[in-house]
Motif scaffolding. Structure first.
Motif, mmCIF file in Angstrom:
data_model
loop_
_atom_site.group_PDB
_atom_site.id
_atom_site.type_symbol
_atom_site.label_atom_id
_atom_site.label_comp_id
_atom_site.label_asym_id
_atom_site.label_seq_id
_atom_site.Cartn_x
_atom_site.Cartn_y
_atom_site.Cartn_z
ATOM 1 N N ARG A 151 0.843 -1.203 0.000
ATOM 2 C CA ARG A 151 0.000 0.000 0.000
ATOM 3 C C ARG A 151 0.879 1.254 0.000
ATOM 4 N NH1 ARG A 151 -1.917 3.257 4.283
ATOM 5 N NH2 ARG A 151 -3.661 4.580 3.579
ATOM 6 N N ALA A 152 1.924 1.242 0.815
ATOM 7 C CA ALA A 152 2.837 2.381 0.859
ATOM 8 C C ALA A 152 3.502 2.593 -0.492
ATOM 9 C CB ALA A 152 3.895 2.157 1.940
ATOM 10 N N TRP A 153 3.848 1.489 -1.161
ATOM 11 C CA TRP A 153 4.497 1.608 -2.470
ATOM 12 C C TRP A 153 3.563 2.246 -3.492
ATOM 13 C CZ3 TRP A 153 9.619 0.246 -2.961
ATOM 14 C CH2 TRP A 153 10.161 0.439 -4.230
ATOM 15 N N MET A 154 2.282 1.892 -3.450
ATOM 16 C CA MET A 154 1.319 2.522 -4.349
ATOM 17 C C MET A 154 1.259 4.036 -4.098
ATOM 18 S SD MET A 154 -0.088 0.177 -6.335
ATOM 19 C CE MET A 154 1.609 -0.390 -6.373
ATOM 20 N N LEU A 155 1.224 4.412 -2.829
ATOM 21 C CA LEU A 155 1.176 5.828 -2.485
ATOM 22 C C LEU A 155 2.455 6.533 -2.920
ATOM 23 C CD1 LEU A 155 -0.462 5.418 1.005
ATOM 24 C CD2 LEU A 155 -1.447 6.727 -0.894
ATOM 25 N N ARG A 156 3.591 5.860 -2.763
ATOM 26 C CA ARG A 156 4.852 6.436 -3.231
ATOM 27 C C ARG A 156 4.809 6.692 -4.728
ATOM 28 N NH1 ARG A 156 11.215 4.649 -2.987
ATOM 29 N NH2 ARG A 156 11.637 5.233 -5.131
ATOM 30 N N ASP A 157 4.359 5.710 -5.496
ATOM 31 C CA ASP A 157 4.320 5.862 -6.945
ATOM 32 C C ASP A 157 3.323 6.933 -7.382
ATOM 33 O OD1 ASP A 157 6.285 4.005 -7.252
ATOM 34 O OD2 ASP A 157 5.003 2.426 -8.068
ATOM 35 N N LEU A 158 2.328 7.182 -6.540
ATOM 36 C CA LEU A 158 1.377 8.261 -6.813
ATOM 37 C C LEU A 158 1.884 9.618 -6.346
ATOM 38 C CD1 LEU A 158 -1.868 6.342 -5.816
ATOM 39 C CD2 LEU A 158 -1.430 7.320 -8.087
ATOM 40 N N GLY A 159 3.079 9.632 -5.733
ATOM 41 C CA GLY A 159 3.656 10.878 -5.240
ATOM 42 C C GLY A 159 3.046 11.387 -3.951
ATOM 43 N N ARG A 160 2.334 10.514 -3.242
ATOM 44 C CA ARG A 160 1.630 10.914 -2.016
ATOM 45 C C ARG A 160 2.454 10.474 -0.797
ATOM 46 N NH1 ARG A 160 -4.202 8.570 -3.764
ATOM 47 N NH2 ARG A 160 -4.663 8.846 -1.549
ATOM 48 N N HIS A 161 3.615 11.137 -0.624
ATOM 49 C CA HIS A 161 4.595 10.677 0.365
ATOM 50 C C HIS A 161 4.127 10.878 1.802
ATOM 51 C CE1 HIS A 161 7.447 9.860 -2.783
ATOM 52 N NE2 HIS A 161 7.256 11.075 -3.273
ATOM 53 N N GLU A 162 3.375 11.937 2.047
ATOM 54 C CA GLU A 162 2.890 12.178 3.407
ATOM 55 C C GLU A 162 1.917 11.088 3.839
ATOM 56 O OE1 GLU A 162 1.438 15.899 6.210
ATOM 57 O OE2 GLU A 162 1.638 16.171 4.042
ATOM 58 N N GLU A 163 1.052 10.656 2.919
ATOM 59 C CA GLU A 163 0.128 9.559 3.214
ATOM 60 C C GLU A 163 0.866 8.226 3.286
ATOM 61 O OE1 GLU A 163 -3.793 9.715 1.001
ATOM 62 O OE2 GLU A 163 -2.661 11.283 -0.050
ATOM 63 N N ALA A 164 1.930 8.101 2.498
ATOM 64 C CA ALA A 164 2.683 6.842 2.483
ATOM 65 C C ALA A 164 3.427 6.613 3.792
ATOM 66 C CB ALA A 164 3.671 6.834 1.318
ATOM 67 N N LEU A 165 3.844 7.688 4.454
ATOM 68 C CA LEU A 165 4.708 7.538 5.624
ATOM 69 C C LEU A 165 4.107 6.661 6.724
ATOM 70 C CD1 LEU A 165 7.353 8.152 6.989
ATOM 71 C CD2 LEU A 165 6.391 10.331 7.761
ATOM 72 N N PRO A 166 2.835 6.858 7.134
ATOM 73 C CA PRO A 166 2.282 5.960 8.159
ATOM 74 C C PRO A 166 2.245 4.499 7.716
ATOM 75 C CG PRO A 166 0.902 7.911 7.908
ATOM 76 C CD PRO A 166 1.880 7.924 6.772
ATOM 77 N N ALA A 167 2.062 4.273 6.417
ATOM 78 C CA ALA A 167 2.069 2.896 5.913
ATOM 79 C C ALA A 167 3.474 2.307 5.984
ATOM 80 C CB ALA A 167 1.534 2.856 4.489
ATOM 81 N N TRP A 168 4.497 3.123 5.643
ATOM 82 C CA TRP A 168 5.878 2.641 5.806
ATOM 83 C C TRP A 168 6.172 2.377 7.277
ATOM 84 C CZ3 TRP A 168 7.449 0.688 1.685
ATOM 85 C CH2 TRP A 168 7.394 1.319 0.439
ATOM 86 N N ASP A 169 5.692 3.268 8.156
ATOM 87 C CA ASP A 169 5.890 3.057 9.598
ATOM 88 C C ASP A 169 5.316 1.706 10.024
ATOM 89 O OD1 ASP A 169 7.059 5.556 9.868
ATOM 90 O OD2 ASP A 169 5.242 6.533 10.618
ATOM 91 N N ARG A 170 4.107 1.427 9.575
ATOM 92 C CA ARG A 170 3.437 0.178 9.964
ATOM 93 C C ARG A 170 4.161 -1.031 9.379
ATOM 94 N NH1 ARG A 170 1.278 -2.324 13.904
ATOM 95 N NH2 ARG A 170 -0.598 -3.542 13.459
ATOM 96 N N ALA A 171 4.604 -0.925 8.138
ATOM 97 C CA ALA A 171 5.340 -2.026 7.518
ATOM 98 C C ALA A 171 6.623 -2.321 8.298
ATOM 99 C CB ALA A 171 5.663 -1.686 6.071
ATOM 100 N N CYS A 172 7.303 -1.269 8.733
ATOM 101 C CA CYS A 172 8.544 -1.454 9.508
ATOM 102 C C CYS A 172 8.257 -2.051 10.878
ATOM 103 C CB CYS A 172 9.272 -0.124 9.652
ATOM 104 S SG CYS A 172 9.989 0.512 8.110
ATOM 105 N N GLN A 173 7.150 -1.651 11.492
ATOM 106 C CA GLN A 173 6.786 -2.200 12.800
ATOM 107 C C GLN A 173 6.485 -3.688 12.715
ATOM 108 O OE1 GLN A 173 3.430 0.226 13.859
ATOM 109 N NE2 GLN A 173 4.673 2.026 14.383
ATOM 110 N N LEU A 174 5.796 -4.078 11.649
ATOM 111 C CA LEU A 174 5.361 -5.468 11.516
ATOM 112 C C LEU A 174 6.455 -6.383 10.967
ATOM 113 C CD1 LEU A 174 1.787 -4.788 10.127
ATOM 114 C CD2 LEU A 174 2.332 -5.764 12.348
ATOM 115 N N ASP A 175 7.380 -5.801 10.237
ATOM 116 C CA ASP A 175 8.465 -6.595 9.640
ATOM 117 C C ASP A 175 9.765 -5.824 9.827
ATOM 118 O OD1 ASP A 175 10.023 -8.349 8.270
ATOM 119 O OD2 ASP A 175 9.009 -8.146 6.341
#
Length: 217
Positions: free
Chosen positions: A114-138
């Motif tokens: 999900r974060a990668w989709m947001l990154r490719d859409l240029g929506r980095h502020e929205e992507a950040l919480p998803a990257w945070d969650r991905a890092c927490q879980l893995d």
């Protein structure tokens, strides 16, 4: 229509695919889907085989069918999202991964995609919480930490970006991208001597990348 006959075609299709006879396997799976069109498992198998044969548009249609039949199947939404990413259908891909995250909120790979989709859409502020969650879980996913750093850097939160890049480098010290971006963060923070050393490491890891050589000076 005899569902037991459909199962026979399904099993035959799986065996043929395993033997490397993908086109024949696809024919069998398509017959299974024709005989039992409400079986999500048959459509999912067809989707995976179509993907393996490089027929991505058809594979995406098959995953859409699976999602219609089994809307609570997170893996089906993830499969749909992966095809959307390959076909550059980013908005639909984001929708697919958001549904996968809703259904399986503890699976780090869904948040990562999900974060990668947001990154490719240029929506980095929205992507950040998803990257945070991905890092927490893995926590051991170096790529998630790297991309978290990328989002932070884009948002001009350079000190936090450096921390993320340092974690990515700790996990995968031979990844020249993480080393290079770590150096960029050090440089913008005014830590030029440290940055130079890390640029040198990026050049050592990938001597053919001109941008690394240029950055090293």
């Amino acid at each position: 229509l005899d569902p037991e006959l459909a199962a026979a075609h399904y099993n035959r299709g799986g065996m043929l695919a395993a033997l490397g006879r993908g086109k024949k396997g696809l024919e069998a799976l398509e017959k299974a889907c024709e005989l039992d069109p409400r079986s999500a498992a048959y459509h999912a198998a067809r989707a995976r085989l179509l993907k393996g044969l490089g027929r991505n548009e058809q594979a995406l249609e098959a995953w859409r069918r699976v999602c219609d039949l089994e809307p609570s199947d997170a893996q089906a939404h993830a499969g749909r999202g992966a095809l959307c990413a390959e076909l550059n259908k980013l908005d639909e891909g984001l929708d697919a991964y958001e549904e996968a995250c809703r259904l399986e909120p503890e699976r780090g790979s869904h948040h990562y995609c999900r974060a990668w989709m947001l990154r490719d859409l240029g929506r980095h502020e929205e992507a950040l919480p998803a990257w945070d969650r991905a890092c927490q879980l893995d926590k051991g996913n170096a790529s998630a930490h790297y991309n978290r750093g990328f989002a932070l850097y884009k948002l001009e939160r350079h000190a936090e970006a450096l921390e993320a890049y340092e974690e990515a480098c700790r996990l995968e010290p031979s990844d020249e991208r993480s080393q290079y971006n770590r150096a960029c963060a050090l440089e913008i923070l005014g830590r030029v001597d440290e940055a130079l050393e890390v640029y040198r490491e990026a050049c050592r890891l990938c001597p053919d990348r001109a941008v690394y050589q240029h950055a090293r000076g």
